[in-house]
Design a protein around this motif. Structure first.
Motif, PDB file in Angstrom:
ATOM      1  N   ARG A 249       0.658  -1.173  -0.250  1.00 51.14           N
ATOM      2  CA  ARG A 249      -0.126   0.010  -0.005  1.00 51.14           C
ATOM      3  C   ARG A 249       1.028   1.210   0.069  1.00 51.14           C
ATOM      4  N   ILE A 250       0.589   2.151  -0.700  1.00 47.61           N
ATOM      5  CA  ILE A 250       1.184   3.362  -0.755  1.00 47.61           C
ATOM      6  C   ILE A 250       0.261   4.526  -0.579  1.00 47.61           C
ATOM      7  N   HIS A 251       0.352   5.927  -0.393  1.00 48.87           N
ATOM      8  CA  HIS A 251      -0.501   6.730   0.064  1.00 48.87           C
ATOM      9  C   HIS A 251      -0.077   7.902  -0.552  1.00 48.87           C
ATOM     10  N   TYR A 252       0.908   8.332  -1.540  1.00 43.89           N
ATOM     11  CA  TYR A 252       1.069   9.459  -2.055  1.00 43.89           C
ATOM     12  C   TYR A 252       0.217   9.593  -3.330  1.00 43.89           C
ATOM     13  N   ALA A 253       0.129  10.885  -4.060  1.00 40.07           N
ATOM     14  CA  ALA A 253      -0.566  11.001  -5.058  1.00 40.07           C
ATOM     15  C   ALA A 253      -0.148  12.381  -5.573  1.00 40.07           C
ATOM     16  N   ILE A 254      -0.179  12.758  -6.767  1.00 38.55           N
ATOM     17  CA  ILE A 254       0.258  13.858  -7.473  1.00 38.55           C
ATOM     18  C   ILE A 254      -0.808  14.291  -8.554  1.00 38.55           C
TER      19      ILE A 254
END
Length: 344
Positions: A217-222
């Protein structure tokens, strides 16, 4: 005592059968224990040579794990999260807006904000948060998932057009330009996951087997608002930072759509900054660039003068997203597989 007397004593002894039965019971207990140990050893040995047979960990355990922890959730577990898609009801294409993202402390701003990397002299009214960063329009923020599952391919694998398709229609590479494939998961079943692909055509997807991947799971977004020439960084759905950027010129526009960070690469040369975040987006008008066999949209340094980007951003590139080096340093930590939403 005659044999007959002994037989009569044995026949009349009420405890005559206890000792033999006790011995057989002990032998049976030892036998069952040895059998149980043997089964346990064989199970552990099978699991060691066949990782696919391991039981997935529960999401309660996953909540305490970091990005590098590899987790294979079941389909039922994955439905508890947004798995790489925008929340239901959010708009997939955005026009210019000036609303504040939910939960952000923001105020309307019509002058220059403090801090050289933050919002300066707007073209129109916008909002800034308590740290002086321009706040993303509400419709941009609505497209950002709080959590994204990513599939780490262990090797190249077959891709299928649907969850139940028997015939493969493509090969999904285990690496791209020498970098391991880390692909966002946007749907799943008990045996397969649907992933976004880094290759052309843009926004293409495929179903692949769970046996070929591990997940995290990852939580970053651009989010890049092309019309405003502004880039926003989100963590767990909450905006963290924002920066002015250079976007595509009218003849070489930055494509809109839902993409992701495919890999981090060293700079092409002077001016490209400390790192290049190569995305899964490709130019719609350029097929080859600088002798390469592709035209990937990347997030990189200013290439030319910082003055071209300025404090407001500008349409100056061949489609890539150009940033001041000092701003790129703060974005370089965004993980491979993180969503990159290019909107207008």
């Amino acid at each position: 005592m005659t044999l007959l007397d002994r037989y009569r004593d044995f026949r009349d002894d009420p405890y005559r059968g206890y000792a033999p039965r006790g011995r057989w019971a002990g032998r049976a207990a030892v036998g069952f224990t040895l059998a149980a140990v043997l089964v346990l050893v064989l199970t552990l040995a099978f699991a060691a040579v066949n990782p696919a047979a391991r039981k997935p960990k529960g999401l309660g355990h996953a909540s305490s794990l970091g990005y590098q922890s590899l987790l294979v959730p079941t389909a039922a577990e994955a439905t508890k999260f947004h798995i790489g898609q925008a929340p239901a009801g959010s708009q997939q294409r955005v026009v210019m807006g000036s609303g504040a993202s939910a939960g952000s402390a923001a105020t309307t701003h019509s002058g220059a904000a403090t801090g050289s990397h933050r919002a300066h002299g707007p073209r129109a009214s916008y909002r800034v948060d308590a740290n002086g960063y321009r706040v993303a329009p509400a419709r941009d923020a609505a497209m950002v998932p709080e959590t994204t599952w990513t599939a780490h391919l262990m090797h190249s694998t077959k891709g299928y057009p649907s969850a139940n398709a028997l015939q493969s229609n493509r090969k999904v590479p285990g690496s791209w330009y020498g970098y391991p494939s880390v692909l966002p998961v946007i749907d799943s079943t008990a045996t397969r996951v649907k992933v976004r692909l880094a290759q052309r055509p843009d926004e293409s997807t495929s179903w692949i087997s769970r046996k070929a991947i591990v997940m995290s799971r990852i939580h970053y977004a651009i989010v890049v608002d092309i019309s405003q020439h502004w880039l926003y960084v989100f963590f767990k759905g909450i905006q963290q930072m924002s920066f002015p950027v250079g976007t595509g010129r009218s003849g070489t526009p930055t494509p809109t759509g839902s993409y992701f960070v495919a890999f981090h690469a060293p700079p092409n040369g002077p001016g490209y900054g400390p790192v290049m975040l190569e995305t899964s987006a490709h130019s719609k008008v350029i097929s080859h660039f600088e002798g390469g066999d592709d035209a990937i949209i990347a997030i990189h340094g200013p290439v030319g003068s910082d003055a071209q980007i300025g404090d407001h951003g500008a349409a100056i590139s061949n489609g890539c997203i150009r940033m001041h080096d000092r701003d790129l340093q703060q974005v370089r930590h965004v993980h491979n597989g993180s969503p990159v939403i290019l909107t207008y």
